[in-house]
Design a protein around this motif. Structure first.
Motif, PDB file in Angstrom:
ATOM      1  N   UNK A 164       6.701  -0.612   5.196  1.00  9.23           N
ATOM      2  CA  UNK A 164       6.741  -0.891   3.593  1.00  9.23           C
ATOM      3  C   UNK A 164       6.696  -2.394   3.382  1.00  9.23           C
ATOM      4  N   UNK A 165       6.086  -2.592   2.309  1.00 11.58           N
ATOM      5  CA  UNK A 165       6.002  -3.939   1.675  1.00 11.58           C
ATOM      6  C   UNK A 165       5.746  -3.813   0.101  1.00 11.58           C
ATOM      7  N   UNK A 166       6.099  -4.857  -0.314  1.00  9.37           N
ATOM      8  CA  UNK A 166       6.075  -4.976  -1.805  1.00  9.37           C
ATOM      9  C   UNK A 166       4.753  -6.208  -2.026  1.00  9.37           C
ATOM     10  N   UNK A 167       3.784  -5.516  -2.876  1.00  8.78           N
ATOM     11  CA  UNK A 167       2.597  -6.235  -3.232  1.00  8.78           C
ATOM     12  C   UNK A 167       2.719  -6.882  -4.754  1.00  8.78           C
ATOM     13  N   UNK A 168       2.715  -8.260  -5.068  1.00  7.16           N
ATOM     14  CA  UNK A 168       2.780  -8.584  -6.120  1.00  7.16           C
ATOM     15  C   UNK A 168       1.245  -9.156  -6.637  1.00  7.16           C
ATOM     16  N   UNK A 169       0.985  -9.204  -7.673  1.00  7.91           N
ATOM     17  CA  UNK A 169      -0.431 -10.056  -8.348  1.00  7.91           C
ATOM     18  C   UNK A 169      -1.543  -9.267  -7.673  1.00  7.91           C
ATOM     19  N   UNK A 170      -1.344  -7.980  -7.242  1.00 14.00           N
ATOM     20  CA  UNK A 170      -2.356  -7.109  -6.754  1.00 14.00           C
ATOM     21  C   UNK A 170      -3.340  -6.661  -7.571  1.00 14.00           C
ATOM     22  N   UNK A 171      -2.981  -6.762  -8.955  1.00 12.44           N
ATOM     23  CA  UNK A 171      -3.965  -6.115 -10.146  1.00 12.44           C
ATOM     24  C   UNK A 171      -4.582  -4.922  -9.982  1.00 12.44           C
ATOM     25  N   UNK A 172      -3.750  -3.939  -9.426  1.00  9.42           N
ATOM     26  CA  UNK A 172      -4.428  -2.712  -9.167  1.00  9.42           C
ATOM     27  C   UNK A 172      -4.968  -1.912 -10.072  1.00  9.42           C
ATOM     28  N   UNK A 173      -4.249  -1.689 -11.142  1.00 11.86           N
ATOM     29  CA  UNK A 173      -4.827  -1.087 -12.327  1.00 11.86           C
ATOM     30  C   UNK A 173      -4.750  -2.058 -13.576  1.00 11.86           C
ATOM     31  N   UNK A 174      -5.273  -2.942 -13.851  1.00 12.10           N
ATOM     32  CA  UNK A 174      -5.246  -3.688 -15.168  1.00 12.10           C
ATOM     33  C   UNK A 174      -5.006  -3.104 -16.185  1.00 12.10           C
ATOM     34  N   UNK A 175      -5.743  -2.036 -16.567  1.00 12.91           N
ATOM     35  CA  UNK A 175      -5.671  -1.252 -18.084  1.00 12.91           C
ATOM     36  C   UNK A 175      -4.421  -0.573 -18.151  1.00 12.91           C
ATOM     37  N   UNK A 176      -3.655  -0.040 -17.175  1.00 15.16           N
ATOM     38  CA  UNK A 176      -2.203   0.454 -17.506  1.00 15.16           C
ATOM     39  C   UNK A 176      -1.214  -0.340 -17.692  1.00 15.16           C
ATOM     40  N   UNK A 177      -1.472  -1.717 -17.728  1.00 18.04           N
ATOM     41  CA  UNK A 177      -0.500  -2.781 -18.068  1.00 18.04           C
ATOM     42  C   UNK A 177      -0.178  -2.600 -19.542  1.00 18.04           C
ATOM     43  N   UNK A 178      -0.829  -2.067 -20.263  1.00 18.78           N
ATOM     44  CA  UNK A 178      -0.418  -1.898 -21.829  1.00 18.78           C
ATOM     45  C   UNK A 178       0.040  -0.417 -22.213  1.00 18.78           C
ATOM     46  N   UNK A 179       0.501   0.362 -21.026  1.00 13.71           N
ATOM     47  CA  UNK A 179       0.946   1.841 -21.207  1.00 13.71           C
ATOM     48  C   UNK A 179       2.617   1.486 -21.582  1.00 13.71           C
ATOM     49  N   UNK A 387       7.113  -5.214 -13.591  1.00 14.74           N
ATOM     50  CA  UNK A 387       5.612  -4.577 -13.981  1.00 14.74           C
ATOM     51  C   UNK A 387       4.706  -5.197 -13.199  1.00 14.74           C
ATOM     52  N   UNK A 388       3.560  -4.378 -12.678  1.00 14.11           N
ATOM     53  CA  UNK A 388       2.719  -4.825 -11.992  1.00 14.11           C
ATOM     54  C   UNK A 388       2.665  -5.007 -10.532  1.00 14.11           C
ATOM     55  N   UNK A 389       4.160  -4.917 -10.168  1.00 11.84           N
ATOM     56  CA  UNK A 389       4.361  -4.691  -8.552  1.00 11.84           C
ATOM     57  C   UNK A 389       3.941  -3.618  -8.024  1.00 11.84           C
ATOM     58  N   UNK A 390       3.700  -3.542  -6.746  1.00 14.69           N
ATOM     59  CA  UNK A 390       3.249  -2.207  -5.894  1.00 14.69           C
ATOM     60  C   UNK A 390       4.153  -2.207  -4.846  1.00 14.69           C
ATOM     61  N   UNK A 391       4.490  -1.125  -4.258  1.00 14.11           N
ATOM     62  CA  UNK A 391       5.091  -0.982  -3.230  1.00 14.11           C
ATOM     63  C   UNK A 391       4.434   0.107  -2.274  1.00 14.11           C
ATOM     64  N   UNK A 392       4.134  -0.252  -1.149  1.00 17.73           N
ATOM     65  CA  UNK A 392       3.595   0.687  -0.169  1.00 17.73           C
ATOM     66  C   UNK A 392       4.762   1.340   0.674  1.00 17.73           C
ATOM     67  N   UNK A 393       4.938   2.624   0.260  1.00 18.81           N
ATOM     68  CA  UNK A 393       6.013   3.393   1.017  1.00 18.81           C
ATOM     69  C   UNK A 393       5.485   4.356   2.015  1.00 18.81           C
TER      70      UNK A 393
END
Length: 534
Positions: A164-179, A387-393
């Motif tokens: 497992x790892x936390x990925x910051x500033x990956x910018x995975x799906x930019x449009x969902x930031x407004x959700x 917000x914006x962080x991703x975790x690989x689980x």
């Protein structure tokens, strides 16, 4: 030595010289007399004792000729044994059918503390608003900045190694930031099929419950009480109304966004989504790069999670790899590697709360769960997502997940007394390919899956109600000490136990069978009250 081996009249236990040669002689005698299953049980025990003696270099193992005789005797006993039901031993590509090209072995136990050490607290109860006992946490999960090429390579390395790892500033799906809750309400339909869990406000704890499974013997637990929550179906707007108006309950939405067919890849989108939400999640190119370079299987499903701060999904694991994107608010994860099963006491696979821990990590009961403290102390890895962080689980990793407020959201709320919203998206990736063509030795997550296949096979043949008794018999079967071994106790399950012990020896090595059973199929795991009538 044959004459020195016999059975007591009371319980049929083998007695006499309790080394490998003694059990070999007793097994040969039983097979020759036509008592095939008892003989096979003794021969398999001789094989385990021989492996243990060889590992310990005690000089009590078999020499070359007797070892060859033992192997041939096991093959002979198998040929004379009636076949077990094929639907049980080969269901769904069971790992019990895996045939290693070399002698069975277990993989090295991984180092789980690949991160900053946490300060351990021996006190009990929750701490700092976190809903688990503090002594469970041992290290913080690594965080890598994926805007830097070196950080992205490090993240890919973790995914490839199933860490497992936390990925910051990956910018995975930019449009969902407004959700936000308001944005989602505007762009969802009135379709009343969104899946929502409802819990008493004082509990605010959520466990999946599968009460209608037809693929296993669930009769013993039919009607088992739900723990923590109940299900309801409503629209997204209905979910928000219930969250604001129902002051005696808390609500947690867990709704699939898109599911992909494993055969064709055809997509089925949730009918509750409006067109704008589909557009927001249309560009999956970054996610696809993670999948391909990380060696993950096909994407199986994406899911939306919306709940107020404090919401707790208690410890459980999934049989899929997971990329988890935090959209708004925060999530706090406490993770345990697949080998931590011994201390978490999972519900039986036939129980509706399958894949959940029976242990309450907020208040660990040492009397009911005596293995937990020794097994889990300092073993947990923690991660805080914003917000914006991703975790690989990785698949089969245990996770205990709590919604938290983050940044500006901590100052807000929803106007209904629920606190700030936590909004997350996850993406599940299929592991069928890894199970069908497993690495060898089996990595820890596939050992966990092997244990599931073993438990399912035993339930298919002997019934889910019998699993506790069978686990106790397996513990006796696999005991290495120089004492009596159960050879004929519980004769109904003996063929299934023999088959399992044989397959585990082939996959893991005879000397590793007992440790595997101790970690995954110990009797206390099945101390759950069955509710179906006899």
């Amino acid at each position: 030595s044959q004459s020195a081996v016999g059975t007591t009249p009371q319980d049929g236990l083998a007695v006499g010289p309790f080394d490998a040669s003694g059990f070999l002689a007793a097994g040969l005698e039983a097979v020759q007399s036509g008592d095939i299953q008892r003989g096979l049980s003794l021969l398999l025990h001789a094989q385990r004792l021989d492996a243990a003696a060889e590992l310990a270099a005690s000089g009590k193992g078999l020499s070359t000729a007797p070892r060859q005789s033992l192997s041939e005797a096991i093959d002979t006993a198998l040929l004379k044994s009636p076949p077990l039901p094929q639907h049980a031993v080969k269901r769904g590509g069971s790992l019990l059918a895996f045939q290693p090209h070399t002698q069975g072995q277990r993989s090295a136990r991984p180092c789980v503390h690949d991160g900053e050490r946490c300060a351990l607290d021996e006190g009990g109860g929750s701490h700092g608003g976190l809903r688990y006992e503090p002594w469970l946490a041992g290290a913080e999960l690594p965080r890598v900045d994926c805007s830097d090429p070196g950080g992205l390579r490090r993240a890919m390395d973790c995914i490839q190694r199933r860490k497992p790892v936390v990925m910051t500033r990956l910018n995975l799906l930019p449009p969902v930031a407004k959700w936000s809750a308001e944005y989602l309400e505007q762009h969802t339909t009135e379709w009343p099929g969104m899946h929502v869990l409802r819990s008493a406000r004082k509990e605010d704890r959520y466990l999946y419950y599968f009460g209608d499974r037809s693929d296993r013997d669930a009769e013993s637990y039919r009607g088992a009480a739900r723990i923590g929550c109940e299900e309801m179906r409503t629209s997204f707007a209905g979910f928000l109304r219930a969250s604001r108006e129902d002051r005696s309950h808390r609500h947690y939405l867990q709704a699939p966004l898109c599911e992909r067919s494993p055969g064709t890849g055809a997509e089925a989108w949730c009918r509750g989504l409006g067109a704008a939400l589909r557009v927001d999640t249309a560009d999956m190119s970054r996610l696809e790069r993670l999948r391909v370079e990380g060696g993950l299987g096909p994407m199986q499903r994406s899911q939306l999670f919306v709940g107020p701060e404090g919401t707790l999904s208690s410890a459980h694991y999934d049989q899929v790899d997971n990329i988890y994107l935090q959209v708004r608010g925060g999530k706090h994860f406490l993770l345990f590697d697949p080998g931590a099963t011994e201390g978490l006491y999972p519900f039986p696979v036939c129980h509706p709360h399958d894949r959940h821990a029976r242990v309450d990590l907020e208040r660990v009961d040492d009397d009911e769960f005596p293995r937990t403290r020794a097994s889990l102390r300092g073993r947990g890895l923690v991660a805080q997502l914003g917000p914006g962080d991703c975790l690989y689980l990785p698949t089969h990793w245990w996770h205990h997940v709590q919604a938290t407020a983050s940044g500006a959201d901590a100052q807000g709320g929803d106007g209904g007394g629920c606190g700030a919203w936590s909004i997350s998206l996850n993406f599940w990736f299929d592991i069928t390919g890894a199970v069908a063509s497993p690495a060898f030795p089996l990595p820890p997550h596939l050992e966990s899956e092997l244990a599931r296949h073993a438990e399912m096979m035993l339930a298919d043949i002997c019934g889910g109600r019998a699993l506790r008794q069978i686990a106790a018999a397996l513990a006796e079967d696999s005991e290495r000490a120089g004492a009596a071994v159960s050879a004929v106790r519980d004769v109904v399950s003996l063929p299934a136990r023999n088959f399992l012990l044989l397959r585990l020896a082939r996959v893991l090595g005879p000397g590793n069978v007992q440790s595997f059973l101790t970690e995954y199929l110990y009797p206390a795991r099945f101390d759950v009250v069955a509710v179906a009538s006899e």
